[in-house]
Design a protein around this motif. Structure first.
Motif, short mmCIF file in Angstrom:
data_model
loop_
_atom_site.label_atom_id
_atom_site.label_comp_id
_atom_site.label_asym_id
_atom_site.label_seq_id
_atom_site.Cartn_x
_atom_site.Cartn_y
_atom_site.Cartn_z
N SER A 7 0.83 -1.21 0.00
CA SER A 7 0.00 0.00 0.00
C SER A 7 0.86 1.26 0.00
CB SER A 7 -0.93 0.01 1.21
OG SER A 7 -0.16 -0.04 2.39
N LYS A 8 2.11 1.11 0.46
CA LYS A 8 3.02 2.26 0.40
C LYS A 8 4.42 1.77 0.07
CE LYS A 8 2.83 2.59 5.41
NZ LYS A 8 2.38 3.33 6.54
N ILE A 9 5.14 2.62 -0.63
CA ILE A 9 6.47 2.21 -1.12
C ILE A 9 7.40 3.42 -1.16
CG2 ILE A 9 6.11 2.58 -3.62
CD1 ILE A 9 7.28 -0.32 -3.99
N LEU A 10 8.66 3.14 -0.90
CA LEU A 10 9.68 4.19 -1.01
C LEU A 10 10.42 3.97 -2.34
CD1 LEU A 10 11.60 6.38 0.39
CD2 LEU A 10 12.98 4.43 1.08
N ILE A 11 10.60 5.03 -3.10
CA ILE A 11 11.41 4.94 -4.31
C ILE A 11 12.85 5.27 -3.91
CG2 ILE A 11 11.83 5.81 -6.65
CD1 ILE A 11 8.84 6.57 -6.78
N GLY A 12 13.71 4.25 -3.99
CA GLY A 12 15.07 4.39 -3.47
C GLY A 12 16.04 5.02 -4.45
N THR A 13 15.90 6.31 -4.67
CA THR A 13 16.86 7.03 -5.53
C THR A 13 16.95 8.49 -5.12
OG1 THR A 13 17.48 7.59 -7.81
CG2 THR A 13 15.13 7.63 -7.32
N LYS A 18 15.06 9.81 -12.34
CA LYS A 18 14.59 8.44 -12.06
C LYS A 18 13.35 8.47 -11.18
CE LYS A 18 18.96 5.90 -12.19
NZ LYS A 18 19.86 5.04 -11.43
N LEU A 19 13.38 9.35 -10.17
CA LEU A 19 12.24 9.45 -9.24
C LEU A 19 10.96 9.76 -10.01
CD1 LEU A 19 11.15 9.62 -6.27
CD2 LEU A 19 11.68 12.05 -6.35
N LYS A 20 11.05 10.73 -10.91
CA LYS A 20 9.88 11.15 -11.69
C LYS A 20 9.37 9.99 -12.57
CE LYS A 20 8.46 14.65 -15.03
NZ LYS A 20 8.92 15.62 -16.02
N GLU A 21 10.31 9.30 -13.20
CA GLU A 21 9.90 8.22 -14.11
C GLU A 21 9.29 7.04 -13.35
OE1 GLU A 21 11.55 5.40 -17.71
OE2 GLU A 21 12.72 7.15 -17.14
N ILE A 22 9.93 6.61 -12.26
CA ILE A 22 9.40 5.46 -11.49
C ILE A 22 8.04 5.81 -10.88
CG2 ILE A 22 9.82 3.89 -9.54
CD1 ILE A 22 12.86 4.17 -10.18
N LYS A 23 7.92 7.05 -10.41
CA LYS A 23 6.65 7.52 -9.84
C LYS A 23 5.52 7.37 -10.85
CE LYS A 23 5.99 11.23 -6.53
NZ LYS A 23 6.50 12.51 -6.11
N GLY A 24 5.83 7.74 -12.11
CA GLY A 24 4.83 7.66 -13.18
C GLY A 24 4.45 6.22 -13.55
N LEU A 25 5.35 5.26 -13.25
CA LEU A 25 5.08 3.86 -13.59
C LEU A 25 4.31 3.13 -12.49
CD1 LEU A 25 8.63 3.00 -15.01
CD2 LEU A 25 6.53 2.96 -16.36
N LEU A 26 4.43 3.61 -11.24
CA LEU A 26 3.80 2.90 -10.12
C LEU A 26 2.28 3.06 -10.13
CD1 LEU A 26 6.31 3.83 -7.29
CD2 LEU A 26 5.77 1.50 -7.99
N LYS A 28 -1.43 3.96 -9.15
CA LYS A 28 -1.92 5.15 -8.43
C LYS A 28 -2.40 4.81 -7.02
CE LYS A 28 -1.41 7.96 -11.98
NZ LYS A 28 -0.16 7.33 -12.39
N SER A 29 -2.73 3.55 -6.79
CA SER A 29 -3.27 3.15 -5.48
C SER A 29 -2.20 3.10 -4.39
CB SER A 29 -3.93 1.78 -5.60
OG SER A 29 -2.98 0.85 -6.10
N ILE A 30 -0.93 3.14 -4.79
CA ILE A 30 0.16 3.02 -3.81
C ILE A 30 0.62 4.41 -3.36
CG2 ILE A 30 2.54 2.22 -3.46
CD1 ILE A 30 2.01 -0.09 -5.33
N LYS A 31 0.74 4.58 -2.05
CA LYS A 31 1.26 5.85 -1.51
C LYS A 31 2.78 5.84 -1.68
CE LYS A 31 1.04 8.62 2.77
NZ LYS A 31 1.19 9.91 2.17
N ILE A 32 3.29 6.90 -2.31
CA ILE A 32 4.71 6.92 -2.68
C ILE A 32 5.52 7.87 -1.78
CG2 ILE A 32 6.32 7.53 -4.54
CD1 ILE A 32 3.98 6.66 -6.48
N PHE A 33 6.67 7.38 -1.33
CA PHE A 33 7.60 8.21 -0.56
C PHE A 33 8.92 8.30 -1.33
CE2 PHE A 33 4.66 6.43 2.48
CZ PHE A 33 4.42 7.46 3.37
N SER A 34 9.63 9.39 -1.10
CA SER A 34 10.95 9.52 -1.73
C SER A 34 12.01 9.59 -0.64
CB SER A 34 11.00 10.77 -2.60
OG SER A 34 11.03 11.92 -1.77
N ALA A 71 14.04 0.04 -5.92
CA ALA A 71 15.23 0.80 -6.31
C ALA A 71 15.73 0.31 -7.66
CB ALA A 71 16.33 0.66 -5.26
N ASP A 72 16.32 1.26 -8.38
CA ASP A 72 16.77 0.99 -9.74
C ASP A 72 18.29 1.15 -9.77
OD1 ASP A 72 16.46 2.46 -12.90
OD2 ASP A 72 17.97 3.17 -11.53
N ASP A 73 18.94 0.31 -10.56
CA ASP A 73 20.33 0.62 -10.92
C ASP A 73 20.38 0.49 -12.43
OD1 ASP A 73 22.93 1.46 -10.09
OD2 ASP A 73 23.67 -0.44 -10.86
#
Length: 200
Positions: A7-13, A18-26, A28-34, A71-73
């Motif tokens: 239900s919630k996820i941290l984007i590890g970057t 990258k943050l903007k792109e991953i955010k757009g792919l996740l 909408k139901s998931i609460k996103i943290f950076s 997280a992405d590498d």
């Protein structure tokens, strides 16, 4: 896999692109943290592959935040440079993340290898490893790739990183010239994301 839906996820970057792109792919139901929500610095990336580094980042940020982390590498591999810069793609940009410096280095290395490289098709690919971890547990880890060529000049101001010098196969524009919405549909990150989204 986790027993319940994420239900919630941290984007590890700490990379804004990258943050903007991953955010757009996740979803909408998931609460996103950076990472900036927790003021987290990035860990040392001492893995030997994109996958190892993405797991290092994902586990590190998950433990620091107590949240599930994605997280992405990712990076650029150029065949005639023995797949360099590869996992060192970001490091070529230096501590300030100056990718104009990294791109100049790519061109310098290509000229050292072959002074006529600009007249040739220099094969390259973008690789993205995406990992989802919760504390010490790896939930999923996948790799997406897109093949293409190196442009002999910098073209376009969209995207980030090496986007202005990468032309995907069967395309005429670099990622830097494409609309972001078009790039996001075909790039290495979206290919990796299609493989990992069933875990979300």
């Amino acid at each position: 896999m986790l027993k319940k839906k994420i239900s919630k996820i941290l984007i590890g970057t700490n990379n804004k692109g990258k943050l903007k792109e991953i955010k757009g792919l996740l979803p909408k139901s998931i609460k996103i943290f950076s990472t900036s929500d927790f003021k987290l610095k990035s860990p040392a990336e001492n893995g030997k592959t994109f996958k190892e580094n993405s797991i290092i980042k994902s586990k590190y940020f998950s433990k620091k935040s107590n949240l599930v982390c994605i997280a992405d590498d990712s990076g650029l591999e150029i065949d005639c440079l023995n797949k360099k810069p590869g996992i060192f793609s970001a490091r070529w940009a230096g501590s300030k993340g100056d990718f104009s410096k990294a791109i100049k280095r790519v061109y310098r290395e290509l000229s050292k290898k072959d002074k006529d490289w600009k007249a040739k098709r220099i094969k390259a690919r973008f690789v993205c490893a995406l990992s989802i971890c919760y504390l010490d547990k790896t939930i999923a880890s996948v790799v997406g790739k897109i093949d293409g060529y190196i442009s002999n000049k910098i073209r376009g101001k969209n995207g980030f990183g090496y986007d202005p010098i990468f032309i995907p196969k069967k395309k005429k524009q670099t990622f830097g010239e494409m609309k972001l919405s078009s790039k996001y549909k075909i790039d290495h990150r979206s290919i990796a994301f299609k493989k990992i989204k069933k875990f979300l």
